[in-house]
Design an enzyme around this catalytic site. Structure first.
Site, mmCIF file in Angstrom:
data_model
loop_
_atom_site.group_PDB
_atom_site.id
_atom_site.type_symbol
_atom_site.label_atom_id
_atom_site.label_comp_id
_atom_site.label_asym_id
_atom_site.label_seq_id
_atom_site.Cartn_x
_atom_site.Cartn_y
_atom_site.Cartn_z
ATOM 1 N N ASP A 86 -37.312 8.166 -8.783
ATOM 2 C CA ASP A 86 -37.655 9.592 -8.865
ATOM 3 C C ASP A 86 -37.295 10.229 -7.526
ATOM 4 O OD1 ASP A 86 -38.716 12.048 -9.294
ATOM 5 O OD2 ASP A 86 -40.801 11.408 -9.367
ATOM 6 N N ASP A 96 -44.423 13.791 -5.322
ATOM 7 C CA ASP A 96 -45.354 14.758 -5.938
ATOM 8 C C ASP A 96 -46.393 14.048 -6.801
ATOM 9 O OD1 ASP A 96 -44.176 14.668 -8.804
ATOM 10 O OD2 ASP A 96 -42.449 15.129 -7.563
ATOM 11 N N SER A 145 -35.157 12.834 -4.751
ATOM 12 C CA SER A 145 -34.646 14.190 -4.574
ATOM 13 C C SER A 145 -33.114 14.133 -4.649
ATOM 14 C CB SER A 145 -35.160 14.781 -3.259
ATOM 15 O OG SER A 145 -35.495 13.781 -2.332
ATOM 16 N N ASP A 204 -38.968 3.324 3.308
ATOM 17 C CA ASP A 204 -37.688 3.638 2.682
ATOM 18 C C ASP A 204 -37.530 2.765 1.427
ATOM 19 O OD1 ASP A 204 -35.073 4.056 1.988
ATOM 20 O OD2 ASP A 204 -34.242 3.584 3.959
ATOM 21 N N GLU A 210 -42.648 5.747 -1.240
ATOM 22 C CA GLU A 210 -42.210 7.101 -0.876
ATOM 23 C C GLU A 210 -41.955 7.109 0.628
ATOM 24 O OE1 GLU A 210 -41.736 10.517 -2.120
ATOM 25 O OE2 GLU A 210 -41.324 10.651 0.027
HETATM 26 N N1 SAM Z 1 -38.553 15.571 -9.394
HETATM 27 C C1 SAM Z 1 -37.871 15.878 -8.213
HETATM 28 C C2 SAM Z 1 -36.442 16.291 -8.358
HETATM 29 O O1 SAM Z 1 -35.680 15.688 -9.122
HETATM 30 O O2 SAM Z 1 -36.065 17.240 -7.671
HETATM 31 C C3 SAM Z 1 -37.988 14.855 -7.141
HETATM 32 C C4 SAM Z 1 -39.301 14.168 -7.068
HETATM 33 S S1 SAM Z 1 -39.909 13.601 -5.565
HETATM 34 C C5 SAM Z 1 -40.489 15.002 -4.739
HETATM 35 C C6 SAM Z 1 -38.568 13.007 -4.627
HETATM 36 C C7 SAM Z 1 -39.065 12.210 -3.421
HETATM 37 O O3 SAM Z 1 -38.105 11.231 -3.024
HETATM 38 C C8 SAM Z 1 -39.364 13.040 -2.176
HETATM 39 O O4 SAM Z 1 -40.745 13.125 -1.980
HETATM 40 C C9 SAM Z 1 -38.642 12.295 -1.044
HETATM 41 O O5 SAM Z 1 -39.392 12.230 0.149
HETATM 42 C C10 SAM Z 1 -38.447 10.920 -1.683
HETATM 43 N N2 SAM Z 1 -37.366 10.137 -1.074
HETATM 44 C C11 SAM Z 1 -36.158 10.582 -0.658
HETATM 45 N N3 SAM Z 1 -35.455 9.573 -0.127
HETATM 46 C C12 SAM Z 1 -36.214 8.455 -0.230
HETATM 47 C C13 SAM Z 1 -36.026 7.089 0.140
HETATM 48 N N4 SAM Z 1 -34.889 6.678 0.724
HETATM 49 N N5 SAM Z 1 -37.030 6.207 -0.117
HETATM 50 C C14 SAM Z 1 -38.178 6.614 -0.714
HETATM 51 N N6 SAM Z 1 -38.414 7.895 -1.072
HETATM 52 C C15 SAM Z 1 -37.445 8.800 -0.841
#
Ligand code: SAM
Length: 286
Positions: free
Chosen positions: A166, A97, A168, A148, A117
């Site tokens: 940060d 985000d 999910s 990743d 991301e």
């Molecule tokens: N603030 C939020 C919460 O705690 O619910 C989360 C913020 S952000 C939207 C989380 C991001 O982590 C997502 O956009 C997702 O695509 C990313 N993400 C998940 N797994 C990941 C990975 N293995 N490597 C990099 N990014 C990842």
């Protein structure tokens, strides 16, 4: 992969039904669905909600909103950045985000912000439909890598002053971001005086994830501490974050004094956020 649940009531009103582990449902009244696409990793949508304004939803789970997103994004960034004496190179893992990156751009002393991301579609959707959270992404210090986070960090050694995870929730692509081996890679990717922070879930609804995360970080880092903030759209409101530090004690009373424009974070919050309720002390120390 979870389906997104829009439901229409008999009165014609549209609702988002968020499901937490099959045990808890939270319903948000929707004004409009602005964006809804399936990426290779997850379902990505931006909706306009009656109470929380524009909201990012991944696989049916609310991630951040125009109304309370700043609380989480300020607390996951300003706390470690104040505690580290001289942060220059910062890595964000996840954070699609862009709210965390936006908070980091407030510091002139930070020279480089790498954001790794996994899902480019999240960034594209937030840039277009969620400017309240994504903010100023044209800052040249922010470098996006769409990959990743686990793979990216494995290839780095002694590079960063601070790493902010940060992520999910620990389902789907983010599951690996809660594992011991990943935190061990973070430690290697940090300089000798580096610090990391991650969101460690709800102490009320996900105590075992918090306990496991804190245990991993405590076993790897010389200093480790958990802190909290209240984020209304996360289950239970009370949310936890855990910091690991290779060299500096995590001592908010001796944190650098710095003026930064925020809506939630301030010096008093920095000093008090590490004071935990008794049930958390018991969970983390028993
Ligand atoms: N603030 C939020 C919460 O705690 O619910 C989360 C913020 S952000 C939207 C989380 C991001 O982590 C997502 O956009 C997702 O695509 C990313 N993400 C998940 N797994 C990941 C990975 N293995 N490597 C990099 N990014 C990842």
């Amino acid at each position: 992969m979870t389906e997104v649940n829009w439901i229409e009531n008999q009165d014609g009103s549209l609702w988002l039904k968020e499901d937490d582990r099959g045990n808890l449902q939270i319903h948000y009244r929707l004004k409009e669905i602005l964006y809804s696409e399936q990426s290779p990793f997850q379902h990505v949508s931006i909706v306009d909600t009656a109470d929380f304004g524009r909201t990012l939803v991944l696989d049916g789970v609310v991630q951040t909103t125009a109304i309370d997103g700043h609380i989480y994004n300020e607390m996951i960034t300003h706390v470690p950045i104040h505690l580290h004496p001289n942060p220059k190179k910062v890595l964000i893992i996840g954070g699609g985000d862009c709210g965390a990156a936006r908070e980091l751009t407030k510091y002139e002393r930070i020279e480089q912000i790498d954001m790794v991301e996994i899902d480019e579609l999240v960034v594209k959707a937030c840039k277009t439909y969620l400017p309240e959270v994504s903010g100023n992404l044209s800052d040249p210090r922010v470098r996006f890598v769409f990959d990743d986070g686990v793979k990216f960090v494995k290839e780095k050694e002694q590079v960063y002053d601070c790493i902010i995870v940060d992520s999910s929730d620990p389902v789907g692509p983010a599951e690996v971001l809660f594992e011991y081996d990943f935190y061990a890679s973070l430690k290697r990717a940090l300089k000798d005086d580096g610090m990391m922070v991650c969101q460690s879930q709800s102490p009320i609804f996900h105590p075992s994830i918090l306990k496991q995360t804190a245990t991993h970080i405590r076993s790897l880092f010389r200093y480790a501490k958990t802190y909290t903030a209240v984020v209304p759209t996360y289950p239970g409101g009370l949310w936890s974050f855990t910091i690991g530090s290779k060299k500096y004690p995590i001592d908010p009373s001796s944190a650098r004094k710095e003026t930064v424009t925020t809506k939630y974070f301030n010096r008093g919050i920095l000093e008090s956020c590490f004071v935990l309720p008794e049930f958390m002390n018991e969970l983390l120390n028993k």
